[in-house]
Scaffold this motif. Structure first.
Motif, PDB file in Angstrom:
ATOM      1  N   GLU A  19       0.865  -1.180   0.000  1.00 10.33           N
ATOM      2  CA  GLU A  19       0.000   0.000   0.000  1.00 10.33           C
ATOM      3  C   GLU A  19       0.900   1.227   0.000  1.00 10.33           C
ATOM      4  N   VAL A  20       0.861   1.972  -1.098  1.00 10.94           N
ATOM      5  CA  VAL A  20       1.797   3.080  -1.278  1.00 10.94           C
ATOM      6  C   VAL A  20       1.026   4.343  -1.653  1.00 10.94           C
ATOM      7  N   ARG A  21       1.049   5.336  -0.775  1.00 12.13           N
ATOM      8  CA  ARG A  21       0.394   6.612  -1.048  1.00 12.13           C
ATOM      9  C   ARG A  21       1.380   7.781  -0.969  1.00 12.13           C
ATOM     10  N   THR A  22       2.566   7.539  -0.389  1.00 13.73           N
ATOM     11  CA  THR A  22       3.568   8.587  -0.201  1.00 13.73           C
ATOM     12  C   THR A  22       4.957   8.032  -0.480  1.00 13.73           C
ATOM     13  N   VAL A  23       5.932   8.909  -0.575  1.00  9.73           N
ATOM     14  CA  VAL A  23       7.324   8.482  -0.747  1.00  9.73           C
ATOM     15  C   VAL A  23       7.795   7.642   0.441  1.00  9.73           C
ATOM     16  N   PRO A  24       7.559   8.062   1.697  1.00  2.39           N
ATOM     17  CA  PRO A  24       7.956   7.193   2.811  1.00  2.39           C
ATOM     18  C   PRO A  24       7.261   5.832   2.777  1.00  2.39           C
ATOM     19  N   ASP A  25       5.996   5.800   2.368  1.00  2.00           N
ATOM     20  CA  ASP A  25       5.310   4.514   2.203  1.00  2.00           C
ATOM     21  C   ASP A  25       6.081   3.623   1.231  1.00  2.00           C
ATOM     22  N   ALA A  26       6.489   4.208   0.115  1.00  2.00           N
ATOM     23  CA  ALA A  26       7.184   3.435  -0.918  1.00  2.00           C
ATOM     24  C   ALA A  26       8.484   2.849  -0.385  1.00  2.00           C
ATOM     25  N   LEU A  27       9.255   3.648   0.302  1.00  2.00           N
ATOM     26  CA  LEU A  27      10.537   3.175   0.823  1.00  2.00           C
ATOM     27  C   LEU A  27      10.320   2.054   1.837  1.00  2.00           C
ATOM     28  N   ARG A  28       9.314   2.208   2.691  1.00  2.94           N
ATOM     29  CA  ARG A  28       9.028   1.192   3.697  1.00  2.94           C
ATOM     30  C   ARG A  28       8.514  -0.093   3.052  1.00  2.94           C
ATOM     31  N   GLU A  29       7.591   0.018   2.100  1.00  5.27           N
ATOM     32  CA  GLU A  29       7.003  -1.154   1.478  1.00  5.27           C
ATOM     33  C   GLU A  29       8.005  -1.889   0.589  1.00  5.27           C
ATOM     34  N   LEU A  30       8.897  -1.154  -0.048  1.00  4.83           N
ATOM     35  CA  LEU A  30       9.946  -1.800  -0.825  1.00  4.83           C
ATOM     36  C   LEU A  30      10.829  -2.655   0.081  1.00  4.83           C
ATOM     37  N   ASP A  31      11.204  -2.095   1.221  1.00  7.38           N
ATOM     38  CA  ASP A  31      12.023  -2.847   2.171  1.00  7.38           C
ATOM     39  C   ASP A  31      11.290  -4.106   2.627  1.00  7.38           C
ATOM     40  N   ARG A  32       9.997  -3.981   2.920  1.00  6.88           N
ATOM     41  CA  ARG A  32       9.191  -5.126   3.373  1.00  6.88           C
ATOM     42  C   ARG A  32       9.081  -6.192   2.288  1.00  6.88           C
ATOM     43  N   ALA A  33       8.801  -5.760   1.063  1.00 10.18           N
ATOM     44  CA  ALA A  33       8.630  -6.720  -0.027  1.00 10.18           C
ATOM     45  C   ALA A  33       9.931  -7.441  -0.341  1.00 10.18           C
ATOM     46  N   LEU A  34      11.033  -6.706  -0.386  1.00 11.13           N
ATOM     47  CA  LEU A  34      12.310  -7.331  -0.717  1.00 11.13           C
ATOM     48  C   LEU A  34      12.768  -8.293   0.372  1.00 11.13           C
ATOM     49  N   THR A  35      12.501  -7.936   1.624  1.00 10.80           N
ATOM     50  CA  THR A  35      12.826  -8.852   2.724  1.00 10.80           C
ATOM     51  C   THR A  35      12.027 -10.142   2.584  1.00 10.80           C
ATOM     52  N   ALA A  36      10.741 -10.010   2.233  1.00 15.35           N
ATOM     53  CA  ALA A  36       9.907 -11.200   2.044  1.00 15.35           C
ATOM     54  C   ALA A  36      10.394 -12.050   0.884  1.00 15.35           C
ATOM     55  N   CYS A  37      11.050 -11.407  -0.089  1.00 12.77           N
ATOM     56  CA  CYS A  37      11.584 -12.137  -1.243  1.00 12.77           C
ATOM     57  C   CYS A  37      12.933 -12.785  -0.959  1.00 12.77           C
ATOM     58  N   GLY A  38      13.477 -12.543   0.210  1.00 10.19           N
ATOM     59  CA  GLY A  38      14.729 -13.200   0.582  1.00 10.19           C
ATOM     60  C   GLY A  38      15.949 -12.313   0.608  1.00 10.19           C
ATOM     61  N   ARG A  48      18.812 -10.317   2.014  1.00  5.13           N
ATOM     62  CA  ARG A  48      19.462 -10.387   3.322  1.00  5.13           C
ATOM     63  C   ARG A  48      19.967  -9.029   3.792  1.00  5.13           C
ATOM     64  N   ALA A  49      20.076  -8.102   2.874  1.00  6.26           N
ATOM     65  CA  ALA A  49      20.539  -6.762   3.221  1.00  6.26           C
ATOM     66  C   ALA A  49      19.786  -5.745   2.374  1.00  6.26           C
ATOM     67  N   ARG A  50      19.690  -4.547   2.860  1.00 12.04           N
ATOM     68  CA  ARG A  50      19.031  -3.463   2.137  1.00 12.04           C
ATOM     69  C   ARG A  50      19.860  -3.129   0.899  1.00 12.04           C
ATOM     70  N   PRO A  51      19.263  -3.157  -0.288  1.00 16.92           N
ATOM     71  CA  PRO A  51      20.050  -2.901  -1.499  1.00 16.92           C
ATOM     72  C   PRO A  51      20.545  -1.458  -1.575  1.00 16.92           C
ATOM     73  N   ARG A  52      21.669  -1.272  -2.251  1.00 15.32           N
ATOM     74  CA  ARG A  52      22.252   0.069  -2.359  1.00 15.32           C
ATOM     75  C   ARG A  52      21.335   1.041  -3.070  1.00 15.32           C
ATOM     76  N   TRP A  53      20.598   0.547  -4.080  1.00 17.63           N
ATOM     77  CA  TRP A  53      19.724   1.461  -4.807  1.00 17.63           C
ATOM     78  C   TRP A  53      18.621   2.005  -3.909  1.00 17.63           C
ATOM     79  N   LEU A  54      18.187   1.219  -2.914  1.00 15.12           N
ATOM     80  CA  LEU A  54      17.154   1.691  -2.004  1.00 15.12           C
ATOM     81  C   LEU A  54      17.728   2.742  -1.059  1.00 15.12           C
TER      82      LEU A  54
END
Length: 243
Positions: free
Chosen positions: A89-108, A110-116
């Motif tokens: 659920e993305v309505r703002t820039v902070p939402d996007a950053l948080r949800e990207l982190d959540r989705a990528l963690t769920a995908c496996g 192990r570390a926050r990517p540099r592009w993020l």
């Protein structure tokens, strides 16, 4: 080292994010997932009409979706088939950053990517599009004309660059507004992205009495690796058109 989960993405921006972070994890993506170019995965239809049986046959460990881009009925069908569905659920820039982190963690991941990290840094203090705040109408479709309304990621992106969406308080998120009413608005600018409707120099600007900024829809509406470049790319386009 264990293999990453098998992932199907129903969201173009999430497809790009997973491909940039976990090469080989994606086994399926929509027909609209155009980045990265040459992505060799099973195509499973559109965001609004995915082939749910084909998705189930891929036996993914995780399906990535979005509450705005995907229909609840399709996601329910996938869950009924026994699949795990993560809905962002993305309505703002902070939402996007948080949800990207959540989705990528769920995908496996192990570390926050540099592009993020780069995207996070880019949005800490983005440059304004002009010396003063601008009022803009932001069409996203024509025939019929539709514009950005309340609570949209793209609207928050523009607001952080000094551009206020005149329909930000509308009761709908993507209202249909007749062109004559759009033309009568007191605005400084019309912001015309090249997706979902592909506005071009010959299709859109002639409809508005104010200057028009033709902008990259991927940088305005996608949340993924493009967020790291979005402030620079969008600011350049908006400044070039600003009165």
């Amino acid at each position: 080292m264990s293999a990453p989960p098998r992932v199907v993405s129903l969201v173009p921006s999430l497809t790009e994010a997973v491909a940039a972070t976990l090469p080989g994890a994606l086994v399926g993506a929509t027909d609209w997932c155009t980045h990265p170019e040459g992505l060799a995965v099973e195509r499973i239809g559109g965001t609004k009409n995915p082939a749910t049986a084909r998705i189930a046959a891929l036996a993914p460990d995780l399906v990535l979706a979005n509450e705005e881009e995907n229909r609840p009925a399709d996601l329910d069908d996938l869950r009924t088939a026994g699949l795990t569905v993560l809905v962002t659920e993305v309505r703002t820039v902070p939402d996007a950053l948080r949800e990207l982190d959540r989705a990528l963690t769920a995908c496996g991941a192990r570390a926050r990517p540099r592009w993020l990290d780069a995207a996070d840094a880019a949005w800490q203090s983005p440059p304004p599009a002009a010396a003063r705040r601008l009022r803009a109408v932001v069409p996203v479709w024509r025939r019929p004309w539709m514009v950005l309304g309340r609570d949209t990621f793209a609207g928050d992106v523009l607001a952080r660059l000094g551009v206020d969406n005149v329909h930000a308080d509308h009761e709908e998120r993507y209202p249909r507004i007749p062109l004559e009413r759009l033309r009568a608005l007191d605005t400084d600018l019309a912001v015309l992205p090249d997706e979902p409707y592909r506005f071009t120099a010959d299709d859109g600007p002639e409809s508005f009495p104010t200057p028009s900024a033709l902008v990259s829809g991927r940088h305005l509406t996608w949340y993924g690796p493009s967020m790291a470049q979005a402030p620079r790319v969008l600011t350049a386009a908006l400044r070039a058109a600003a009165p």
